[in-house]
Design a protein around this motif. Structure first.
Motif, PDB file in Angstrom:
ATOM      1  N   VAL A 259     -14.511  -2.765 -17.892  1.00 41.10           N
ATOM      2  CA  VAL A 259     -14.981  -1.835 -18.915  1.00 41.10           C
ATOM      3  C   VAL A 259     -15.662  -2.679 -19.981  1.00 41.10           C
ATOM      4  N   THR A 260     -16.944  -2.396 -20.232  1.00 43.77           N
ATOM      5  CA  THR A 260     -17.755  -3.192 -21.137  1.00 43.77           C
ATOM      6  C   THR A 260     -18.330  -2.310 -22.238  1.00 43.77           C
ATOM      7  N   LEU A 261     -18.324  -2.797 -23.462  1.00 43.69           N
ATOM      8  CA  LEU A 261     -18.948  -2.096 -24.581  1.00 43.69           C
ATOM      9  C   LEU A 261     -20.462  -2.148 -24.430  1.00 43.69           C
ATOM     10  N   VAL A 262     -21.110  -1.017 -24.637  1.00 43.20           N
ATOM     11  CA  VAL A 262     -22.565  -0.933 -24.688  1.00 43.20           C
ATOM     12  C   VAL A 262     -22.908  -0.495 -26.108  1.00 43.20           C
ATOM     13  N   PRO A 263     -23.586  -1.345 -26.886  1.00 39.28           N
ATOM     14  CA  PRO A 263     -23.829  -1.013 -28.289  1.00 39.28           C
ATOM     15  C   PRO A 263     -24.840   0.105 -28.525  1.00 39.28           C
ATOM     16  N   HIS A 264     -25.876   0.208 -27.655  1.00 34.22           N
ATOM     17  CA  HIS A 264     -26.882   1.237 -27.904  1.00 34.22           C
ATOM     18  C   HIS A 264     -27.416   1.797 -26.597  1.00 34.22           C
ATOM     19  N   PRO A 265     -27.290   3.081 -26.329  1.00 31.90           N
ATOM     20  CA  PRO A 265     -26.505   4.008 -27.144  1.00 31.90           C
ATOM     21  C   PRO A 265     -25.025   3.687 -27.014  1.00 31.90           C
ATOM     22  N   PHE A 266     -24.287   3.936 -28.086  1.00 29.24           N
ATOM     23  CA  PHE A 266     -22.884   3.552 -28.172  1.00 29.24           C
ATOM     24  C   PHE A 266     -22.087   4.119 -27.011  1.00 29.24           C
ATOM     25  N   GLY A 267     -21.307   3.255 -26.362  1.00 27.97           N
ATOM     26  CA  GLY A 267     -20.461   3.733 -25.280  1.00 27.97           C
ATOM     27  C   GLY A 267     -19.868   2.603 -24.470  1.00 27.97           C
ATOM     28  N   LEU A 268     -19.499   2.941 -23.247  1.00 32.98           N
ATOM     29  CA  LEU A 268     -18.835   2.017 -22.348  1.00 32.98           C
ATOM     30  C   LEU A 268     -19.494   2.063 -20.976  1.00 32.98           C
ATOM     31  N   ARG A 269     -19.552   0.916 -20.314  1.00 34.16           N
ATOM     32  CA  ARG A 269     -19.962   0.833 -18.916  1.00 34.16           C
ATOM     33  C   ARG A 269     -18.700   0.530 -18.117  1.00 34.16           C
ATOM     34  N   ILE A 270     -18.412   1.373 -17.129  1.00 38.83           N
ATOM     35  CA  ILE A 270     -17.210   1.221 -16.324  1.00 38.83           C
ATOM     36  C   ILE A 270     -17.651   0.972 -14.885  1.00 38.83           C
ATOM     37  N   THR A 271     -17.208  -0.152 -14.327  1.00 37.04           N
ATOM     38  CA  THR A 271     -17.602  -0.518 -12.967  1.00 37.04           C
ATOM     39  C   THR A 271     -16.370  -0.850 -12.137  1.00 37.04           C
ATOM     40  N   GLY A 272     -16.527  -0.752 -10.822  1.00 40.32           N
ATOM     41  CA  GLY A 272     -15.452  -1.096  -9.912  1.00 40.32           C
ATOM     42  C   GLY A 272     -14.595   0.101  -9.546  1.00 40.32           C
ATOM     43  N   GLU A 273     -13.286  -0.114  -9.485  1.00 40.96           N
ATOM     44  CA  GLU A 273     -12.329   0.907  -9.071  1.00 40.96           C
ATOM     45  C   GLU A 273     -11.292   1.131 -10.163  1.00 40.96           C
ATOM     46  N   VAL A 274     -11.064   2.395 -10.501  1.00 39.42           N
ATOM     47  CA  VAL A 274     -10.032   2.753 -11.482  1.00 39.42           C
ATOM     48  C   VAL A 274      -8.981   3.571 -10.758  1.00 39.42           C
ATOM     49  N   ASP A 275      -7.750   3.091 -10.808  1.00 38.31           N
ATOM     50  CA  ASP A 275      -6.644   3.799 -10.170  1.00 38.31           C
ATOM     51  C   ASP A 275      -5.362   3.572 -10.956  1.00 38.31           C
ATOM     52  N   ARG A 276      -4.248   3.920 -10.373  1.00 36.18           N
ATOM     53  CA  ARG A 276      -2.953   3.833 -11.047  1.00 36.18           C
ATOM     54  C   ARG A 276      -2.663   2.440 -11.610  1.00 36.18           C
ATOM     55  N   GLY A 277      -3.114   1.432 -10.937  1.00 37.38           N
ATOM     56  CA  GLY A 277      -2.815   0.070 -11.350  1.00 37.38           C
ATOM     57  C   GLY A 277      -3.551  -0.406 -12.588  1.00 37.38           C
ATOM     58  N   ASN A 278      -4.674   0.227 -12.919  1.00 37.57           N
ATOM     59  CA  ASN A 278      -5.444  -0.275 -14.056  1.00 37.57           C
ATOM     60  C   ASN A 278      -5.967   0.817 -14.991  1.00 37.57           C
ATOM     61  N   ARG A 279      -5.625   2.063 -14.739  1.00 34.71           N
ATOM     62  CA  ARG A 279      -6.199   3.136 -15.574  1.00 34.71           C
ATOM     63  C   ARG A 279      -5.717   3.101 -17.014  1.00 34.71           C
ATOM     64  N   HIS A 280      -4.564   2.491 -17.284  1.00 32.21           N
ATOM     65  CA  HIS A 280      -4.087   2.413 -18.666  1.00 32.21           C
ATOM     66  C   HIS A 280      -5.062   1.623 -19.547  1.00 32.21           C
ATOM     67  N   LEU A 281      -5.758   0.673 -18.973  1.00 34.81           N
ATOM     68  CA  LEU A 281      -6.731  -0.079 -19.756  1.00 34.81           C
ATOM     69  C   LEU A 281      -8.004   0.739 -19.995  1.00 34.81           C
ATOM     70  N   LEU A 282      -8.356   1.596 -19.066  1.00 40.43           N
ATOM     71  CA  LEU A 282      -9.448   2.543 -19.301  1.00 40.43           C
ATOM     72  C   LEU A 282      -9.070   3.455 -20.456  1.00 40.43           C
ATOM     73  N   GLY A 283      -7.832   3.925 -20.456  1.00 42.57           N
ATOM     74  CA  GLY A 283      -7.361   4.772 -21.555  1.00 42.57           C
ATOM     75  C   GLY A 283      -7.441   4.057 -22.891  1.00 42.57           C
ATOM     76  N   GLY A 284      -7.083   2.790 -22.922  1.00 41.78           N
ATOM     77  CA  GLY A 284      -7.168   2.007 -24.154  1.00 41.78           C
ATOM     78  C   GLY A 284      -8.598   1.843 -24.631  1.00 41.78           C
ATOM     79  N   ALA A 285      -9.515   1.603 -23.709  1.00 38.14           N
ATOM     80  CA  ALA A 285     -10.925   1.461 -24.078  1.00 38.14           C
ATOM     81  C   ALA A 285     -11.481   2.785 -24.600  1.00 38.14           C
ATOM     82  N   LEU A 286     -11.099   3.895 -23.978  1.00 37.31           N
ATOM     83  CA  LEU A 286     -11.545   5.205 -24.460  1.00 37.31           C
ATOM     84  C   LEU A 286     -10.976   5.494 -25.847  1.00 37.31           C
ATOM     85  N   ASP A 287      -9.705   5.181 -26.060  1.00 39.63           N
ATOM     86  CA  ASP A 287      -9.100   5.372 -27.389  1.00 39.63           C
ATOM     87  C   ASP A 287      -9.871   4.583 -28.439  1.00 39.63           C
ATOM     88  N   TRP A 288     -10.201   3.348 -28.114  1.00 42.44           N
ATOM     89  CA  TRP A 288     -10.956   2.504 -29.042  1.00 42.44           C
ATOM     90  C   TRP A 288     -12.321   3.126 -29.345  1.00 42.44           C
TER      91      TRP A 288
END
Length: 108
Positions: free
Chosen positions: A11-40
């Protein structure tokens, strides 16, 4: 800024337009970090948030739910813009009906 989830997703910050780039696979093992990035991202910006999901090769329903819940937490004058999206994401959105969720705008 990069939020490393593990060797399967990034999960990478994209400054303009503001947001996030999410690549790869998101599942039970790593989705909590996606949640943290979204919260941020919800707290860090005051405009729409764009999620580039074009490099996402897999996301489970619970991971997609994190994205939809984040959109629901935005003020009414903001949107979570999903785009570009991978075919995998497009399929999950269509199967769940979340492509029509409040606060979500899907761009092809």
């Amino acid at each position: 800024m990069t939020f490393e989830t593990d060797d399967r997703a990034r999960v990478t910050l994209v400054p303009h337009p503001f947001g996030l780039r999410i690549t790869g696979e998101v599942d039970r093992g790593n989705r909590h970090l996606l949640g943290g990035a979204l919260d941020w991202a919800l707290l860090a910006g005051s405009h729409d948030i764009r999620l580039d999901l074009s490099g996402l090769t897999f996301i489970d329903v619970a991971g997609m739910r994190l994205i939809i819940v984040a959109a629901a937490r935005l003020s009414p004058d903001r949107e979570l813009v999903l785009g570009p999206v991978s075919p995998v994401v497009r399929r999950v959105l269509a199967l769940t009906g979340w492509d029509q969720a409040p606060g979500v705008r899907v761009c092809l």
